[in-house]
Design a protein around this motif. Structure first.
Motif, PDB file in Angstrom:
ATOM      1  N   THR A 113       0.831  -1.205   0.000  1.00  0.00           N
ATOM      2  CA  THR A 113       0.000   0.000   0.000  1.00  0.00           C
ATOM      3  C   THR A 113       0.868   1.258   0.000  1.00  0.00           C
ATOM      4  O   THR A 113       2.041   1.218   0.363  1.00  0.00           O
ATOM      5  N   ASP A 120       0.385   5.922   0.056  1.00  0.00           N
ATOM      6  CA  ASP A 120      -0.514   7.041   0.303  1.00  0.00           C
ATOM      7  C   ASP A 120      -0.637   7.881  -0.971  1.00  0.00           C
ATOM      8  O   ASP A 120       0.373   8.282  -1.556  1.00  0.00           O
ATOM      9  N   PHE A 121      -1.847   8.140  -1.386  1.00  0.00           N
ATOM     10  CA  PHE A 121      -2.100   8.936  -2.587  1.00  0.00           C
ATOM     11  C   PHE A 121      -1.877  10.433  -2.385  1.00  0.00           C
ATOM     12  O   PHE A 121      -1.836  11.182  -3.355  1.00  0.00           O
ATOM     13  N   ARG A 169     -12.212   6.525  -6.580  1.00  0.00           N
ATOM     14  CA  ARG A 169     -12.707   6.583  -5.204  1.00  0.00           C
ATOM     15  C   ARG A 169     -13.710   5.463  -4.990  1.00  0.00           C
ATOM     16  O   ARG A 169     -13.661   4.735  -4.002  1.00  0.00           O
ATOM     17  N   ALA A 193     -12.084   2.160  -4.570  1.00  0.00           N
ATOM     18  CA  ALA A 193     -11.555   1.945  -3.221  1.00  0.00           C
ATOM     19  C   ALA A 193     -12.652   1.500  -2.263  1.00  0.00           C
ATOM     20  O   ALA A 193     -12.446   0.610  -1.436  1.00  0.00           O
ATOM     21  N   TRP A 250      -8.673   5.555  -0.190  1.00  0.00           N
ATOM     22  CA  TRP A 250      -7.574   4.587  -0.285  1.00  0.00           C
ATOM     23  C   TRP A 250      -6.783   4.472   1.009  1.00  0.00           C
ATOM     24  O   TRP A 250      -5.919   3.603   1.132  1.00  0.00           O
ATOM     25  N   ARG A 251      -7.069   5.318   1.990  1.00  0.00           N
ATOM     26  CA  ARG A 251      -6.434   5.176   3.309  1.00  0.00           C
ATOM     27  C   ARG A 251      -7.140   4.127   4.164  1.00  0.00           C
ATOM     28  O   ARG A 251      -6.625   3.724   5.197  1.00  0.00           O
ATOM     29  N   ALA A 274      -9.801  -0.993   1.388  1.00  0.00           N
ATOM     30  CA  ALA A 274      -9.686  -0.575  -0.013  1.00  0.00           C
ATOM     31  C   ALA A 274      -8.695  -1.457  -0.771  1.00  0.00           C
ATOM     32  O   ALA A 274      -8.851  -1.689  -1.965  1.00  0.00           O
ATOM     33  N   TRP A 275      -7.692  -1.962  -0.084  1.00  0.00           N
ATOM     34  CA  TRP A 275      -6.596  -2.699  -0.701  1.00  0.00           C
ATOM     35  C   TRP A 275      -6.857  -4.196  -0.756  1.00  0.00           C
ATOM     36  O   TRP A 275      -6.025  -4.943  -1.262  1.00  0.00           O
ATOM     37  N   THR A 323     -11.745  -5.223  -7.166  1.00  0.00           N
ATOM     38  CA  THR A 323     -12.620  -4.075  -7.331  1.00  0.00           C
ATOM     39  C   THR A 323     -12.721  -3.750  -8.814  1.00  0.00           C
ATOM     40  O   THR A 323     -12.164  -4.457  -9.651  1.00  0.00           O
ATOM     41  N   ALA A 354      -7.557  -5.218  -6.027  1.00  0.00           N
ATOM     42  CA  ALA A 354      -7.587  -3.838  -5.527  1.00  0.00           C
ATOM     43  C   ALA A 354      -6.206  -3.189  -5.559  1.00  0.00           C
ATOM     44  O   ALA A 354      -6.083  -2.010  -5.905  1.00  0.00           O
ATOM     45  N   ALA A 391      -5.304   0.245  -7.467  1.00  0.00           N
ATOM     46  CA  ALA A 391      -4.686   1.397  -6.804  1.00  0.00           C
ATOM     47  C   ALA A 391      -3.525   1.934  -7.632  1.00  0.00           C
ATOM     48  O   ALA A 391      -3.366   3.155  -7.779  1.00  0.00           O
TER      49      ALA A 391
END
Length: 192
Positions: free
Chosen positions: A4, A6-7, A52, A55, A93-94, A98-99, A103, A112, A116
């Motif tokens: 993972t 951070d976006f 979004r 996610a 995504w936080r 989501a991961w 999806t 997922a 991402a």
């Protein structure tokens, strides 16, 4: 595949570029052949919401392929909607869930974690596109560029129809972002 990430850095870079776009630049060409700045901004509105929803998994079973708009239908509130949607994308995504699993976005179903990375590609590459089209600076975290390079390194030399044009050769010693841009069929030195 990567773990993972951070976006926020990528979203902030795109938001910064968008904030500097003036109305007289909306008809300017972009590195996306045949697409204006307004058309690309409209695409950014669609993709930020689509990813979004990817996610949160609310798009599963109901997503449709987005198109880069040639004739823009850019809404009047784009200056506030894009930053708001970028913040929502980052927040979505936080969430750890989501991961996980599979999806869907744009009519494509993937793990997922893969989705991402595709979302990161869209945010970074279109941020770069808009920056180049409007003469703005663009920043990309080295870790994000490395993720994208790893993801795109197997891109066929003739490109990926509907996604990327033919690969543009970029020297191995060039910055990683330039190599990413080349893998998406763009010339890193492109100017309007």
């Amino acid at each position: 595949m990567t773990s993972t990430f951070d976006f926020e850095p990528a979203a902030t870079a795109l938001e910064t570029v968008v904030a500097g776009i003036s109305d007289d630049q909306l008809d300017a060409p972009t590195p996306c052949e045949g697409t204006t700045v307004a058309g690309l901004l409209d695409h950014v509105l669609e993709l930020t919401e689509a990813f979004r929803q990817a996610a949160t998994k609310e798009s599963v079973g109901r997503s449709t392929p987005p198109a880069v708009a040639r004739d823009s239908k850019l809404p009047e509130d784009w200056r506030t909607r894009i930053p708001a949607q970028l913040k929502e994308l980052v927040a979505a995504w936080r969430e750890p869930g989501a991961w996980e699993g599979e999806t869907e976005a744009g009519g494509v179903r993937e793990a997922a974690i893969v989705m991402a990375v595709i979302a990161l590609d869209e945010v970074v590459v279109h941020g770069w596109d808009l920056a180049r089209a409007t003469g703005r600076p663009f920043t990309c975290e080295e870790s994000h560029a490395a993720i994208l390079f790893d993801f795109l390194r197997e891109t066929p030399t003739n490109g990926t129809p509907g996604l990327f044009g033919p690969v543009v050769e970029v020297p191995a010693e060039a910055p990683v972002l330039d190599r990413v841009i080349g893998l998406t069929g763009r010339t890193p030195s492109w100017t309007a």
